[in-house]
Design a protein around this motif. Structure first.
Motif, mmCIF file in Angstrom:
data_model
loop_
_atom_site.group_PDB
_atom_site.id
_atom_site.type_symbol
_atom_site.label_atom_id
_atom_site.label_comp_id
_atom_site.label_asym_id
_atom_site.label_seq_id
_atom_site.Cartn_x
_atom_site.Cartn_y
_atom_site.Cartn_z
ATOM 1 N N GLY A 140 0.730 -1.227 -0.132
ATOM 2 C CA GLY A 140 0.010 -0.003 0.305
ATOM 3 C C GLY A 140 0.919 1.498 0.021
ATOM 4 N N LEU A 142 3.788 1.463 -1.330
ATOM 5 C CA LEU A 142 4.342 1.673 -2.619
ATOM 6 C C LEU A 142 3.460 2.317 -3.421
ATOM 7 C CD1 LEU A 142 6.506 -1.555 -2.824
ATOM 8 C CD2 LEU A 142 7.196 0.689 -2.499
ATOM 9 N N GLN A 143 2.330 2.264 -3.330
ATOM 10 C CA GLN A 143 1.372 2.828 -4.035
ATOM 11 C C GLN A 143 1.181 4.395 -3.994
ATOM 12 O OE1 GLN A 143 -0.258 0.748 -6.321
ATOM 13 N NE2 GLN A 143 0.856 -0.665 -5.216
ATOM 14 N N ARG A 144 1.813 4.921 -2.976
ATOM 15 C CA ARG A 144 1.711 6.068 -2.717
ATOM 16 C C ARG A 144 3.194 6.964 -2.872
ATOM 17 N NH1 ARG A 144 -0.033 7.629 2.353
ATOM 18 N NH2 ARG A 144 0.691 5.489 3.147
ATOM 19 N N VAL A 145 4.071 6.153 -2.516
ATOM 20 C CA VAL A 145 5.619 6.881 -2.604
ATOM 21 C C VAL A 145 5.742 7.556 -4.001
ATOM 22 C CG1 VAL A 145 6.346 5.258 -0.863
ATOM 23 C CG2 VAL A 145 6.753 4.777 -3.357
ATOM 24 N N SER A 146 6.686 8.514 -4.229
ATOM 25 C CA SER A 146 6.898 9.281 -5.144
ATOM 26 C C SER A 146 7.489 8.358 -6.308
ATOM 27 C CB SER A 146 7.780 10.389 -4.812
ATOM 28 O OG SER A 146 9.025 9.851 -4.484
ATOM 29 N N LEU A 147 6.875 8.845 -7.493
ATOM 30 C CA LEU A 147 7.765 8.144 -8.572
ATOM 31 C C LEU A 147 9.012 8.209 -8.777
ATOM 32 C CD1 LEU A 147 5.341 8.415 -12.024
ATOM 33 C CD2 LEU A 147 5.901 6.386 -10.516
ATOM 34 N N MET A 150 10.389 5.112 -7.168
ATOM 35 C CA MET A 150 10.052 3.967 -7.938
ATOM 36 C C MET A 150 10.924 3.910 -9.201
ATOM 37 S SD MET A 150 7.716 2.479 -6.297
ATOM 38 C CE MET A 150 7.033 1.132 -7.268
#
Lengths: 629, 626
Positions: A140, A142-147, A150
């Motif tokens: 969850g 990782l769905q919100r951290v900044s691109l 990623m």
């Protein structure tokens, strides 16, 4: 051994995740912060954990009780048969006592069974649930951290945390609770031995320090061997994985023989290190056996003599023998537990490192839903003096300003690295800008709910990423309720319908791994259809037609013209045909807007656009190499 | 790759359908593993001997302990123990017993060490062999096979299944020997001593085995279910992370979380069921063990009361039972090992038994190259089961050293398929392909592929230096040749500009190359090998026209000695070709030189011309305007 990635406070979260080398399988020491945070995940299950521990303790007590019942039988029940009185009644008395003892024994066994069952189930189920929670928290997050995080991070690295590391915390939880039982068993046995006979107890226990000492010497060497074995395993496995993924290249280049030899070397090293680890592990077996034998010999000699002297009962000797046999098990599992714990610490650090990655791009508390902004639906876009980059001090976009009126279609043109894709990403607030403002419908994107941005902007990305699943599910994607007709309409619009219809199950054909069974062009058409089906006010195409042939592209072109009616379109393209259809063209170079206007205006201007155009090529790829000449 | 993954090409490496419920295959797999373990002719019997030795010593311990108790007890019975000589005798008997116990324990330890080490050594060597065979096999399996199997599946097999099979040798086969010897020999010895007590001691074994088998049957199905769901979950997570931009672009986080939660829940269910089944059965096993011990205590106690046996003998039986406790606990592990190995083994052998569909004919000669004259003679090819896509039919053409053939056509028209047929990545289903008159199916694969280079659209980068990536097809090629190849592919200037030059690492954790750079690397790779037939399969799509032109210039000299095929969407890449084929739905619909094709017009012709107009129209119009 390099330092394992330390846990840092959220404010100074690591830019990059620590490498997951084999050497970091074990953390150096117990990290109380990891433990504290791990306990946080246990909170919802505290009741289950408490009763599990109670069950473990009850189970341990029954284990300690068994030899005591046997002792009672030998010392009290059986001698009653020979203890004076009428033979007949003495026998009856002895049988009665024996029956009583056996009844107690069965009662103990029943409790043992129940507590054994409960402790194992409760502990395992709780551990499974904690695992699920941990993985969910990480996923969850990782769905919100900044691109930008990623972008820097390998998927494989995250996957190993989502799977391996989560698993080792689960194992840690399980073994910790059982370790409590082991510890209780150890203390219980020591207590019972000393209580039954202090002298014999102390003598018997004298082998324990020897064992502890031997293990203390053995453990570091063994651990090194185990770590090395694990390392070689991961080397072998990654070599295998690379060869599987690159098997086509291997065959094209007829490198099979060479690769096989290289692999054999790695596998042989793996074999060697594993055998070494085994040798080290097995050395402990005769050691423990010898010490057990020594303890039993002590019990027999000292205990036997005491029995002869009449100062000790035989049952005590028998009970001692039983305890000695069980004694080394908890010591062994407790030392194993230490390794599990170190491993869990390292895993915990890696997990919490991910959880600590800050969510840089966040909705403000008072963020607005773009859909509810009046007039926003028309899709006006504006960049005001935007400066942005990925690395501090190295701006990609420099003071860029432009605006796109509702319904207008604008093409972005420029050499690779000129900032086209970044511009598109900023519109969706994939990243936060350094300076200036990005506005949609007159609102700063930072004041809007990100969710609503996604509903308002449809993007076709450069890489046509598809998900495993049917064609129809890929086109619908988030909008699961989209009707079949709407999906088909979108597919027809982009010219994908014909090839989809020819697939074995048409729209229900399940695509292989990320759509491998389609050509790149076909994947691009699907990703285009996916963007059209959501019916958003702004459509962004990021070189979406690079791999499509000219016929299909023209088809898309026509579709695009239709779709863009009443929508704002932003198109990154390098093919003239695509660009010419735009209302306006913005030429970017090194992060600045150098020209803008219609096709004809720009040609008349005689600048960069004209120069590129005059080179009589059909495409604008890789322009710097052309312009530097 | 634009080959359909679901298609089943003609050939023998067809995957046997799923394993579902195929019990027999599991048993066969176990049987094969056993036979392979038996092939360790020295270590295997040695391990068996060691396990028997360890069991014997293990079983002797209760004897000596019982004897010691009797020495102590018998003296006690001689009330008062006034007889000094008897006491001295008892004391020396005690010392003897103690030493015997110690000696036996040491021997047991040594034999156990030998057994464990040998078992592990067999297991590890076996794993090593298996790993190599697996690796060797999958390198030879044809493209058609790799198209159909998920690479993750192969990796799982290579990691987890080999491990499962390997462990089975230690925890399955060897432990089973240990259990059998311990229980069999123990039952024999102790039932010989006292039939009923001996029988009671081992009475729980059938029950424990029964529970074990039930457990195995249940857990097998659950395990597979769990694995299957877990692999879906893994895929979901992987795709989400790899496609995070799509997720963000569509604000689909909620959708993705739902998918994730859904499958997490689905993995939890079999995981918890497995826990239930496992612990229900293991607790039952322990329970049955203790019940048996209670019975021994009751009946043994009665016998002691009746004077039929001594306290020492009763102790002996009880200690014998503690000897059995450990192996019985391991029954679950052993059975679990069987369950895992039967699935893993079947999955392993499924791959190892495949015969690559594309392989050398027996006694095939080497390909002999003179003019490098490649000819397609009425070639047709179709992927079985995947109707019309990527199928080609009636393809004939010839191209030889110094010549260039261009192929153009819409996606899915079969262009790449033609490219893949030349190095025999797939075999034709009709007609034939010859090089210098030799049917390519009649010569060795190695000699064919050494002469045919296909530069692919997608380039796979290996996690190594740029140098090794360029010289991938010829490891250890001299540096100047690597540089030369890179230079030809217009990659040298870029690489030379990197801080570490050709030593720069690429791939995961290394330098990431752009699409155009990857394609140039791929060209360099092929150029280095100097194949006599070279196919560019849309391999310049991401390279700008100017660079492409320079690559073509650089290749000009080399091309005199080789036949060149260029597949491209971009006409500027191939309009200089000696012949151009226009492909549509797998057939050649137009052919000729650029000028000939431009001259063709009419309702049924002129596709090439129209394409040319599309691509060049703007440019020409512009030229007109000036």
């Amino acid at each position: 051994m390099p330092d394992s990635a330390p846990i840092r406070p959220a404010a100074a979260a690591p830019k990059k995740l620590g490498a997951r080398g084999g050497e970091e399988i074990f953390a150096k020491s117990v990290d109380p912060r990891v433990l504290m945070r791990f306990f946080g995940f246990l909170r919802p299950y505290r009741f289950m954990i408490v009763i599990s521990i109670v069950a473990v303790l009850i189970f341990t007590l029954t284990q300690i009780a068994v030899p005591l019942v046997i002792r009672y039988v030998i010392d009290t029940a059986l001698p009653a048969a020979t203890a004076g009185g009428a033979a007949e009644s003495a026998r009856a008395g002895a049988v009665h006592l024996l029956g009583l003892a056996v009844a107690v024994f069965f009662a103990v066994v029943l409790v043992n069974y129940a507590s054994n069952y409960c402790q194992q189930i409760w502990v395992a189920v709780t551990a499974e649930r904690v695992l699920i929670d941990l993985r969910r928290a990480m996923y969850g997050h990782l769905q919100r951290v900044s691109l930008s995080f990623m972008d820097r991070t390998q998927v494989g690295q995250l996957m190993s945390r989502l799977q391996g590391d989560v698993g080792s915390l689960q194992e840690f939880l399980e073994s910790s609770i059982f370790a409590i039982g082991d510890l209780a068993l150890l203390i219980g046995i020591i207590f019972v031995l000393l209580a039954m006979d202090l002298e014999l107890g102390l003598l018997t226990l004298s082998v324990v320090p020897i064992l502890v000492l031997v293990r203390a010497i053995w453990l570091p060497a063994a651990k090194r061997a185990f770590v090395r074995a694990r390392e070689t395993s991961s080397i072998v496995n990654s070599a295998l994985a690379e060869n599987i993924n690159g098997v086509r290249t291997v065959q094209e280049m007829t490198r099979e023989g060479f690769n096989f030899d290289a692999f054999r070397e790695k596998a042989a090293e793996n074999l060697r290190t594993h055998l070494r680890a085994t040798r080290l592990a097995q050395v402990m077996v005769p050691t423990v056996d010898t010490l057990t034998g020594a303890a039993m010999a002590i019990v027999i000699m000292v205990g036997g003599n005491r029995v002869l002297e009449g100062t000790l009962e035989i049952g005590v000797v028998v009970a001692f023998l039983f305890y000695v046999q069980r004694f080394f098990d908890p010591i062994r599992s407790l030392t194993m537990q230490y390794s599990v714990m170190q491993q869990a610490m390292a895993s915990g650090q890696r997990i919490f490192e991910v959880l600590d990655v800050p969510v840089e791009v966040q909705d403000k508390p008072e963020a607005i839903d773009l859909m509810k902004v009046r007039g926003a639906g028309d899709g006006a876009v504006e960049f005001r003096n935007v400066t942005f980059g990925y690395v501090p001090g190295l701006p990609i976009l420099k003071n860029v300003s432009f605006s796109v009126a509702p319904g207008e279609t604008v093409a972005l043109v420029g050499p690779t690295g000129s900032g086209k894709t970044s511009t598109m990403a900023l519109l969706h607030r994939f990243y936060d800008i350094w300076e200036g403002q990005v506005l949609i419908g007159g609102k700063d994107v930072r004041d809007l709910q990100q969710e609503s941005l996604g509903r308002h902007i449809a993007m076709v990305l450069q890489e046509p990423f598809l998900f495993t699943g049917s064609v129809i599910d890929n086109i619908r994607y988030r909008e699961e309720s989209t009707s079949r007709e709407a999906v088909e309409r979108a597919a027809r619009a982009v010219g994908a319908h014909d090839f989809i219809a020819r697939l074995p199950q048409g729209y229900d054909t399940v695509l292989g791994q990320r759509g491998v069974n389609l050509s790149i062009g076909q994947r691009q058409l699907l990703s285009f259809a996916r963007a059209i089906v959501v019916d958003a006010g702004i459509l962004i195409l990021d070189e979406a037609t690079a791999s499509v042939d000219s016929f299909t592209e023209r088809q898309i072109q026509t579709a695009l013209e239709k779709t863009l009616v009443g929508r704002t379109g932003l198109i990154i393209a390098h093919r003239l045909a695509t660009i010419r259809g735009a209302d306006r063209i913005i030429v970017l170079q090194e992060g600045r807007i150098v020209e803008q206007g219609t096709h004809r205006e720009l040609l008349a201007l005689g600048g960069l656009y004209h120069r590129l155009h005059a080179m009589n090529v059909a495409s604008f790829d890789d322009l710097p190499e052309l312009t530097t000449e | 790759m634009s080959t359909p993954a679901d298609a089943i090409p003609a050939g023998t490496d067809t995957l046997v359908p799923s394993l579902n419920g195929d019990y027999r295959r599991g048993v066969n797999a176990l049987w094969r593993v056993l036979r392979m373990a038996l092939a360790y002719r020295v270590r295997f019997p040695a391990a068996v001997l060691a396990v028997i030795g360890a069991a014997i010593f293990q079983l002797l311990i209760p004897r000596f302990l019982g004897a010691a108790i009797d020495h102590a007890a018998s003296m006690l019975a001689v009330a008062g123990g006034a007889d000094a000589a008897a006491i001295a005798a008892a004391k020396s008997a005690l010392i003897a017993s103690a030493l015997l116990v110690l000696g036996t324990a040491v021997m047991r330890g040594i034999f156990t060490l030998a057994h464990n080490y040998l078992a592990e050594s067999i297991g590890q060597s076996f794993g090593y062999e298996l790993r190599l065979s697996f690796f060797e096999k999958l390198q030879r399996l044809s493209f058609g096979y790799h198209d159909r199997i998920h690479s993750g599946d192969l990796i799982t097999r290579g990691m987890l299944d080999i491990e499962g099979v390997r462990r089975f040798i230690e925890t399955g086969i060897m432990r089973l020997f240990q259990l059998a010897v311990l229980i069999g020999l123990g039952a024999y010895l102790y039932m010989g001593q006292d039939l009923i007590l001996g029988f009671l001691c081992v009475s729980f074994v059938p029950f424990a085995l029964w529970r074990g088998v039930v457990f195995r049957l249940k857990v097998r199905a659950l395990w597979r279910e769990f694995q299957e769901r877990m692999s879906v979950l893994t895929r979901i997570m992987e795709e989400n992370l790899a496609g995070i931009r799509v997720v963000r672009a569509f604000s689909a986080q909620r959708h993705e979380m739902k998918k994730f939660d859904d499958w997490q829940r689905r993995t939890l269910e079999p995981a918890i069921n497995m826990v239930r089944v496992r612990y229900f059965n293991t607790s039952m096993m322990t329970f049955s063990y203790f019940v048996a011990m209670g019975l021994v205590l009751w009946f043994g106690g009665l016998r002691v009361i009746d004077g039929q046996i001594t306290i020492g003998e009763l102790t002996q039986f009880l200690v014998f039972m503690t000897v059995l406790q450990m192996p019985v606990r391991q029954v679950g592990m052993v059975i679990n090992g069987y369950a895992r190995a039967s699935v893993s083994g079947a999955r392993m052998f499924e791959i190892l038994d495949l015969e690559p569909a594309i392989r050398d004919r027996d006694g095939a000669p080497q390909l002999k190259i003179s003019e490098a004259a490649l000819a397609f003679e009425n070639v047709s090819f179709s992927y079985q089961g995947f109707a019309s896509e990527h199928t080609v039919e009636g393809i004939s053409f010839a191209v030889k050293a110094g010549q260039t053939l261009g192929i153009v056509g819409p996606p899915g028209s079969g262009k790449s398929t033609i490219a893949h047929l030349i190095p025999r990545f797939y075999d034709v289903t009709g007609g034939r392909i010859t090089i210098d008159g030799q049917d390519i199916r009649e010569v060795t694969l190695d000699s064919l592929r050494a002469q045919v280079g296909v530069v692919q659209q997608d380039t796979f980068l290996f996690k190594t230096e740029v140098r090794d990536n360029v010289s991938y097809g010829e490891p250890g090629a001299e540096d100047d040749r690597v540089v030369e190849a890179a230079d030809t592919a217009q990659l040298h200037a870029y690489v030379a500009g990197l801080p570490e030059g050709y030593d720069t690492l690429v791939g995961e954790r290394g330098l990431s190359l752009s699409g155009g750079q990857r394609q140039r690397l791929s060209i360099a790779r092929s150029v280095l090998l100097a194949p006599r037939v070279i196919v560019f399969d849309d391999s310049t799509a991401a390279i700008d026209a100017g660079t492409e032109l320079r690559i073509r210039e650089a290749l000009k000299e080399l091309n005199r000695s080789r036949a060149t095929i260029i597949i491209s969407h971009r006409l500027s890449s191939l309009m200089h070709a000696d012949e151009i084929l226009f492909l549509e739905d797998g057939r050649i619909v137009e052919r000729g030189t650029h000028l000939e094709l431009l001259a063709q017009d009419g309702p049924h012709f002129g596709r090439y011309r129209r394409l040319f107009d599309l691509q060049m129209g703007a440019a020409r119009e512009n030229a007109h305007a000036r």
